[in-house]
Scaffold this active site. Structure first.
Site, PDB file in Angstrom:
ATOM      1  CG  ASP A  29      -2.075   0.992   1.050  1.00  0.00           C
ATOM      2  OD1 ASP A  29      -3.221   0.536   0.911  1.00  0.00           O
ATOM      3  OD2 ASP A  29      -1.822   2.223   1.045  1.00  0.00           O
ATOM      4  CB  ILE A  30       0.886   4.223  -2.198  1.00  0.00           C
ATOM      5  CG1 ILE A  30       1.998   5.087  -2.742  1.00  0.00           C
ATOM      6  CG2 ILE A  30      -0.364   5.049  -1.931  1.00  0.00           C
ATOM      7  CD1 ILE A  30       1.725   5.660  -4.133  1.00  0.00           C
ATOM      8  CG  ASN A  85     -12.033  -0.287   3.789  1.00  0.00           C
ATOM      9  OD1 ASN A  85     -12.356  -0.676   4.908  1.00  0.00           O
ATOM     10  ND2 ASN A  85     -10.852   0.269   3.550  1.00  0.00           N
ATOM     11  N   GLY A  91     -15.626   3.039   3.858  1.00  0.00           N
ATOM     12  CA  GLY A  91     -14.399   3.806   3.617  1.00  0.00           C
ATOM     13  C   GLY A  91     -13.697   3.435   2.323  1.00  0.00           C
ATOM     14  CG  HIS A  98      -8.593  -2.964  -2.502  1.00  0.00           C
ATOM     15  ND1 HIS A  98      -9.536  -2.286  -3.242  1.00  0.00           N
ATOM     16  CD2 HIS A  98      -8.382  -2.220  -1.392  1.00  0.00           C
ATOM     17  CE1 HIS A  98      -9.875  -1.175  -2.615  1.00  0.00           C
ATOM     18  NE2 HIS A  98      -9.191  -1.109  -1.478  1.00  0.00           N
ATOM     19  CG  HIS A 100      -6.929  -2.600   3.036  1.00  0.00           C
ATOM     20  ND1 HIS A 100      -6.129  -1.494   2.841  1.00  0.00           N
ATOM     21  CD2 HIS A 100      -8.119  -2.312   2.456  1.00  0.00           C
ATOM     22  CE1 HIS A 100      -6.822  -0.575   2.172  1.00  0.00           C
ATOM     23  NE2 HIS A 100      -8.027  -1.039   1.931  1.00  0.00           N
TER      24      HIS A 100
HETATM   25  P1  AMP Z   1      -9.742   1.578   0.020  1.00  0.00           P
HETATM   26  O1  AMP Z   1      -9.810   2.904   0.712  1.00  0.00           O
HETATM   27  O2  AMP Z   1     -10.174   0.408   0.857  1.00  0.00           O
HETATM   28  O3  AMP Z   1     -10.464   1.616  -1.319  1.00  0.00           O
HETATM   29  O4  AMP Z   1      -8.210   1.309  -0.232  1.00  0.00           O
HETATM   30  C1  AMP Z   1      -7.480   1.868  -1.270  1.00  0.00           C
HETATM   31  C2  AMP Z   1      -6.041   1.749  -0.885  1.00  0.00           C
HETATM   32  O5  AMP Z   1      -5.254   1.927  -2.036  1.00  0.00           O
HETATM   33  C3  AMP Z   1      -5.587   2.799   0.131  1.00  0.00           C
HETATM   34  O6  AMP Z   1      -5.076   2.169   1.306  1.00  0.00           O
HETATM   35  C4  AMP Z   1      -4.498   3.577  -0.603  1.00  0.00           C
HETATM   36  O7  AMP Z   1      -3.432   3.976   0.222  1.00  0.00           O
HETATM   37  C5  AMP Z   1      -4.063   2.552  -1.647  1.00  0.00           C
HETATM   38  N1  AMP Z   1      -3.449   3.135  -2.838  1.00  0.00           N
HETATM   39  C6  AMP Z   1      -3.872   4.213  -3.527  1.00  0.00           C
HETATM   40  N2  AMP Z   1      -3.056   4.438  -4.579  1.00  0.00           N
HETATM   41  C7  AMP Z   1      -2.097   3.479  -4.547  1.00  0.00           C
HETATM   42  C8  AMP Z   1      -0.966   3.173  -5.349  1.00  0.00           C
HETATM   43  N3  AMP Z   1      -0.650   3.904  -6.437  1.00  0.00           N
HETATM   44  N4  AMP Z   1      -0.190   2.116  -4.999  1.00  0.00           N
HETATM   45  C9  AMP Z   1      -0.502   1.379  -3.907  1.00  0.00           C
HETATM   46  N5  AMP Z   1      -1.566   1.600  -3.114  1.00  0.00           N
HETATM   47  C10 AMP Z   1      -2.356   2.649  -3.423  1.00  0.00           C
END
Ligand code: AMP
Length: 112
Positions: A29-30, A85, A91, A98, A100
């Site tokens: 995760d970024i 989520n 959220g 995906h 987490h």
């Molecule tokens: P959600 O809020 O459950 O939809 O999770 C989306 C996740 O994607 C968040 O934890 C972000 O930090 C992660 N995210 C967004 N952009 C990127 C990226 N380019 N590379 C890796 N993770 C990302």
């Protein structure tokens, strides 16, 4: 219009890839919320869990088996938290299913 994660799968956007096979990809995760925070993402776009279909059953099982495999490889013997989520109250920010996986510290309950 591709989702963010489709762009990562296509290598149009860079990401730290931990694992990949024909069904899914696992990336860091970024914006990590724990010392270890990765995402396991199906290559087939399912917008969110509530939109999964019966035919996605084996892919969804595959995601969880992959969660456990990558967590093991990253040394999360003490445990970890998995989160999916869904929708506004959940959220969700990226409309591509995906899982987490968070670890490397004590998780709290109830979650925020
Ligand atoms: P959600 O809020 O459950 O939809 O999770 C989306 C996740 O994607 C968040 O934890 C972000 O930090 C992660 N995210 C967004 N952009 C990127 C990226 N380019 N590379 C890796 N993770 C990302």
């Amino acid at each position: 219009m591709s989702t963010l994660f489709e762009k990562i799968i296509a290598r149009d956007i860079p990401a730290e890839i931990l694992y990949e096979d024909e069904v899914c990809i696992a990336i860091k995760d970024i914006e990590p919320q724990a010392p270890v925070h990765f995402l396991v993402i199906p290559k087939k776009v399912i917008a969110r869990l509530g939109e999964a279909e019966k035919s996605d059953q084996s892919s969804l099982g595959h995601l969880l088996i992959t969660v456990a495999q990558v967590a093991r490889e990253l040394g999360l013997e003490e445990g970890y938290r998995t989160v999916i989520n869904h929708g506004v109250h959940g959220g969700e920010t990226v409309p591509h299913l995906h899982v987490h996986v968070l670890g490397g510290r004590q998780m709290m309950w109830p979650p925020g």
